[in-house]
Design a protein around this motif. Structure first.
Motif, PDB file in Angstrom:
ATOM      1  N   VAL A 376      -4.614 131.249 -12.040  1.00 16.44           N
ATOM      2  CA  VAL A 376      -5.011 131.534 -13.425  1.00 16.44           C
ATOM      3  C   VAL A 376      -6.503 131.842 -13.500  1.00 16.44           C
ATOM      4  N   GLY A 377      -7.303 131.044 -12.777  1.00 11.37           N
ATOM      5  CA  GLY A 377      -8.742 131.260 -12.793  1.00 11.37           C
ATOM      6  C   GLY A 377      -9.134 132.635 -12.285  1.00 11.37           C
ATOM      7  N   GLN A 378      -8.420 133.110 -11.265  1.00 11.22           N
ATOM      8  CA  GLN A 378      -8.750 134.418 -10.703  1.00 11.22           C
ATOM      9  C   GLN A 378      -8.418 135.554 -11.665  1.00 11.22           C
ATOM     10  N   LEU A 379      -7.664 135.283 -12.694  1.00  8.48           N
ATOM     11  CA  LEU A 379      -7.486 136.308 -13.724  1.00  8.48           C
ATOM     12  C   LEU A 379      -8.825 136.620 -14.396  1.00  8.48           C
ATOM     13  N   GLY A 380      -9.719 135.632 -14.398  1.00  4.00           N
ATOM     14  CA  GLY A 380     -11.081 135.904 -14.865  1.00  4.00           C
ATOM     15  C   GLY A 380     -11.774 136.911 -13.979  1.00  4.00           C
ATOM     16  N   SER A 381     -11.544 136.783 -12.663  1.00  7.65           N
ATOM     17  CA  SER A 381     -12.103 137.754 -11.717  1.00  7.65           C
ATOM     18  C   SER A 381     -11.492 139.130 -11.930  1.00  7.65           C
ATOM     19  N   PHE A 382     -10.233 139.166 -12.361  1.00 11.48           N
ATOM     20  CA  PHE A 382      -9.546 140.430 -12.629  1.00 11.48           C
ATOM     21  C   PHE A 382     -10.061 141.078 -13.913  1.00 11.48           C
ATOM     22  N   VAL A 383     -10.173 140.288 -14.968  1.00 13.19           N
ATOM     23  CA  VAL A 383     -10.552 140.824 -16.283  1.00 13.19           C
ATOM     24  C   VAL A 383     -12.019 141.236 -16.323  1.00 13.19           C
ATOM     25  N   SER A 384     -12.878 140.435 -15.710  1.00 13.26           N
ATOM     26  CA  SER A 384     -14.320 140.619 -15.851  1.00 13.26           C
ATOM     27  C   SER A 384     -14.842 141.973 -15.342  1.00 13.26           C
ATOM     28  N   PRO A 385     -14.542 142.373 -14.088  1.00 17.03           N
ATOM     29  CA  PRO A 385     -15.043 143.679 -13.642  1.00 17.03           C
ATOM     30  C   PRO A 385     -14.473 144.837 -14.463  1.00 17.03           C
ATOM     31  N   LEU A 386     -13.243 144.677 -14.931  1.00 17.02           N
ATOM     32  CA  LEU A 386     -12.605 145.730 -15.726  1.00 17.02           C
ATOM     33  C   LEU A 386     -13.315 145.898 -17.063  1.00 17.02           C
ATOM     34  N   ILE A 387     -13.551 144.787 -17.748  1.00 12.19           N
ATOM     35  CA  ILE A 387     -14.280 144.848 -19.028  1.00 12.19           C
ATOM     36  C   ILE A 387     -15.683 145.400 -18.807  1.00 12.19           C
ATOM     37  N   ALA A 388     -16.332 144.943 -17.738  1.00 12.81           N
ATOM     38  CA  ALA A 388     -17.687 145.405 -17.447  1.00 12.81           C
ATOM     39  C   ALA A 388     -17.736 146.914 -17.248  1.00 12.81           C
ATOM     40  N   GLY A 389     -16.692 147.464 -16.613  1.00 10.12           N
ATOM     41  CA  GLY A 389     -16.654 148.910 -16.397  1.00 10.12           C
ATOM     42  C   GLY A 389     -16.681 149.688 -17.699  1.00 10.12           C
ATOM     43  N   TYR A 390     -16.070 149.144 -18.744  1.00  7.64           N
ATOM     44  CA  TYR A 390     -16.079 149.796 -20.053  1.00  7.64           C
ATOM     45  C   TYR A 390     -17.379 149.554 -20.818  1.00  7.64           C
ATOM     46  N   LEU A 391     -18.107 148.478 -20.449  1.00  9.77           N
ATOM     47  CA  LEU A 391     -19.352 148.158 -21.147  1.00  9.77           C
ATOM     48  C   LEU A 391     -20.567 148.884 -20.576  1.00  9.77           C
ATOM     49  N   VAL A 392     -20.430 149.461 -19.374  1.00 12.27           N
ATOM     50  CA  VAL A 392     -21.532 150.240 -18.798  1.00 12.27           C
ATOM     51  C   VAL A 392     -21.743 151.507 -19.622  1.00 12.27           C
ATOM     52  N   LYS A 393     -22.966 151.727 -20.059  1.00 13.41           N
ATOM     53  CA  LYS A 393     -23.288 152.932 -20.831  1.00 13.41           C
ATOM     54  C   LYS A 393     -23.884 153.988 -19.902  1.00 13.41           C
ATOM     55  N   VAL A 394     -23.249 155.138 -19.854  1.00 13.51           N
ATOM     56  CA  VAL A 394     -23.705 156.240 -18.999  1.00 13.51           C
ATOM     57  C   VAL A 394     -24.470 157.239 -19.853  1.00 13.51           C
ATOM     58  N   GLY A 395     -25.755 157.489 -19.498  1.00 13.98           N
ATOM     59  CA  GLY A 395     -26.590 158.419 -20.245  1.00 13.98           C
ATOM     60  C   GLY A 395     -26.314 159.861 -19.878  1.00 13.98           C
ATOM     61  N   PRO A 396     -26.843 160.801 -20.655  1.00 16.07           N
ATOM     62  CA  PRO A 396     -26.640 162.236 -20.385  1.00 16.07           C
ATOM     63  C   PRO A 396     -27.147 162.676 -19.012  1.00 16.07           C
ATOM     64  N   THR A 399     -27.859 158.246 -15.772  1.00 18.61           N
ATOM     65  CA  THR A 399     -28.320 156.869 -15.652  1.00 18.61           C
ATOM     66  C   THR A 399     -27.314 155.909 -16.293  1.00 18.61           C
ATOM     67  N   GLN A 400     -27.299 154.675 -15.807  1.00 17.73           N
ATOM     68  CA  GLN A 400     -26.342 153.700 -16.319  1.00 17.73           C
ATOM     69  C   GLN A 400     -27.061 152.453 -16.825  1.00 17.73           C
ATOM     70  N   ASP A 401     -26.637 151.970 -17.990  1.00 18.60           N
ATOM     71  CA  ASP A 401     -27.239 150.816 -18.647  1.00 18.60           C
ATOM     72  C   ASP A 401     -26.244 149.655 -18.628  1.00 18.60           C
ATOM     73  N   PHE A 402     -26.642 148.526 -18.040  1.00 14.63           N
ATOM     74  CA  PHE A 402     -25.760 147.371 -17.869  1.00 14.63           C
ATOM     75  C   PHE A 402     -26.079 146.235 -18.839  1.00 14.63           C
ATOM     76  N   ARG A 403     -26.845 146.527 -19.894  1.00 18.00           N
ATOM     77  CA  ARG A 403     -27.285 145.465 -20.792  1.00 18.00           C
ATOM     78  C   ARG A 403     -26.107 144.690 -21.391  1.00 18.00           C
ATOM     79  N   MET A 404     -25.129 145.399 -21.921  1.00 15.18           N
ATOM     80  CA  MET A 404     -23.993 144.734 -22.567  1.00 15.18           C
ATOM     81  C   MET A 404     -23.105 144.005 -21.547  1.00 15.18           C
ATOM     82  N   VAL A 405     -23.140 144.458 -20.306  1.00 16.64           N
ATOM     83  CA  VAL A 405     -22.375 143.771 -19.252  1.00 16.64           C
ATOM     84  C   VAL A 405     -22.874 142.342 -19.089  1.00 16.64           C
ATOM     85  N   PHE A 406     -24.192 142.163 -19.055  1.00 18.16           N
ATOM     86  CA  PHE A 406     -24.744 140.830 -18.858  1.00 18.16           C
ATOM     87  C   PHE A 406     -24.654 139.975 -20.115  1.00 18.16           C
ATOM     88  N   VAL A 407     -24.632 140.597 -21.281  1.00 16.49           N
ATOM     89  CA  VAL A 407     -24.346 139.848 -22.515  1.00 16.49           C
ATOM     90  C   VAL A 407     -22.941 139.258 -22.441  1.00 16.49           C
TER      91      VAL A 407
END
Length: 444
Positions: A376-396, A399-407
């Motif tokens: 069950v705990g490893q589902l956190g490992s599954f969910v976390s990188p996936l959510i982070a991938g959607y939170l990365v902001k890619v500029g024109p 460049t990539q911004d990871f601010r919301m990932v660490f929030v």
């Protein structure tokens, strides 16, 4: 407890060292993919979302394997299941060097997750079998330092190997990584047995050390686990087990979310080259080693429970992770400081969080309890990188911004702190647990 002479160092520590080394080999394989991820992403032309999917699918397979591994370890013994795990993940790692497409990579990541997922529960069960209750916090904390030592040396070692021996290529490194796996299979076969009694019968364990190991729990160790009736309701009917699952879910979400994206964060947001990235990616885990040892010592010698350590760890994570994503490019001093602080707070509770189960539940079902919890705990490992991938902001400009990932990681730490505050830690034994009493009554 009566002290037994000559037990400061013994064969149980050799077993612990071998299990520790085997898990470092396990981490070498999975962390090599994560370290080279920004370069694999470029070669295979992957998007941030696809990178997150590759990381997450590994942990999905890993989580499933945790549950089956726990039950298999209880039924067939730790050594056989660990041997299976090492054989599978060694073969898959070698094949990673020939991957050509996103689809092939997905298949290999699933295979690696299934192989490596069958390693942790039997490894934990081996430690549980080989160490007396009062030493398990420190033993588990030392074991979990493999999760710090490997990330501390893997990025530097494999990037150096790539730069100086393979002209900056990542594929040949995975062929080389098959060699430690083969050595690990031999070490497991030669040095490790499922129980101290087996090694005592072989004449490689002294009687004094055996008596020290079984002094507090003689029935659990002297009676073959496979012949004892296993009452899984001991943990499945314990409400605090589910609170613990949330804590572990968040712990692994933060650890593996940050570990998965760290090299990409350093390359894409801070513009580092391969060599600089390897150094900075190792920094948090150098500190993590000492944090894990400290956490185990605090649990065994100071607090005798997990909650205070967990609260220090998770409350410390919140500001550190929040600030980490805001560091400006070029401010390497602040970046390095926050990386090291994150390594300390994220890892302080790692040894004690797994020792919690070993201190709370009886030995005969500990493999299953650890397997379910880590599944069950490893589902956190599954969910976390996936959510982070959607939170990365890619500029024109790419460049990539990871601010919301660490929030996101900071918020997960806050939830872990809240659940840790609620958690109860009294030991549950077969003599007083309701599930056992009900079972005994029904058999009258």
């Amino acid at each position: 407890m009566k002290k037994v002479a000559g037990t400061v160092w013994g064969y149980r520590h050799i077993v612990l060292l071998i299990v520790w080394l085997l898990y470092i080999i396990n981490y070498f394989d999975r962390l090599s993919v994560l370290t080279f991820l920004p370069f694999i992403q470029k070669d295979l032309q992957l998007t941030p979302v696809q990178v997150g999917q590759l990381a997450s699918v590994f942990f999905f397979a890993y989580a499933i394997a945790q549950v089956t591994a726990g039950f298999l370890a209880d039924k067939y013994g730790s050594k056989k299941i660990m041997g299976f795990a090492i054989t599978v993940f060694t073969a898959v790692t070698a094949l990673t060097g020939v991957v050509k497409s996103f689809g092939q990579f997905i298949v290999l990541r699933i295979g690696l997750g299934l192989g490596e997922g069958h390693h942790f529960p039997p490894a934990s069960r081996s430690i549980n079998n080989w160490f007396p209750t009062e030493e398990r916090g420190r033993a588990m904390s030392f074991f979990t330092t493999s999760w710090a030592v490997a990330p501390a040396i893997v990025p530097v070692l494999i990037t150096t190997l790539s730069v100086y021996f393979f002209e900056g290529q990542w594929r040949p490194v995975f062929y080389v990584l098959a060699l430690p796996g083969l050595l690990g299979i031999w070490a497991l076969w030669y040095f490790v047995t499922d129980s101290p009694k087996e090694m005592l019968d072989k004449g490689r364990l002294k009687k004094e050390e055996y008596e020290h190991i079984v002094a507090n729990t003689p029935d659990d160790v002297k009676t073959p686990v496979e012949k004892k009736k296993k009452n899984y309701g001991i943990f499945l009917k314990d409400g605090y087990f589910y609170v613990y699952l949330v804590v572990l879910f968040c712990q692994l979400a933060v650890y593996w979310g940050s570990t998965t994206w760290l090299s990409t964060f350093l390359v894409k947001q801070h513009g580092m080259d391969l060599k600089a990235m390897g150094f900075f990616a190792s920094a948090p885990y150098v500190v993590a080693f000492f944090a894990m040892i400290l956490g185990g010592w605090l649990m065994d010698k100071v607090f005798n429970r997990m909650k205070p350590i967990a609260l220090i760890a998770y409350l410390g994570c919140i500001p550190v992770l929040w600030l980490l994503g805001t560091v400006e490019k070029g401010n390497t001093g602040l970046l390095l400081t926050l990386l090291m602080l994150s390594g300390f707070f994220i890892n302080l509770n790692f040894g004690s969080i797994y020792a919690y189960l070993q201190k709370r539940y009886p030995k005969e079902i500990i493999g299953s309890a650890i397997g379910v919890a880590n599944g069950v705990g490893q589902l956190g490992s599954f969910v976390s990188p996936l959510i982070a991938g959607y939170l990365v902001k890619v500029g024109p400009d790419g460049t990539q911004d990871f601010r919301m990932v660490f929030v996101f990681f900071a918020l997960a730490s806050a939830l872990a702190a809240l659940c840790s505050f609620i958690l109860k830690e009294q030991q549950i034994t077969t003599s007083h647990h309701p599930a056992i009493r009900e079972n005994e009554t029904s058999n009258l």
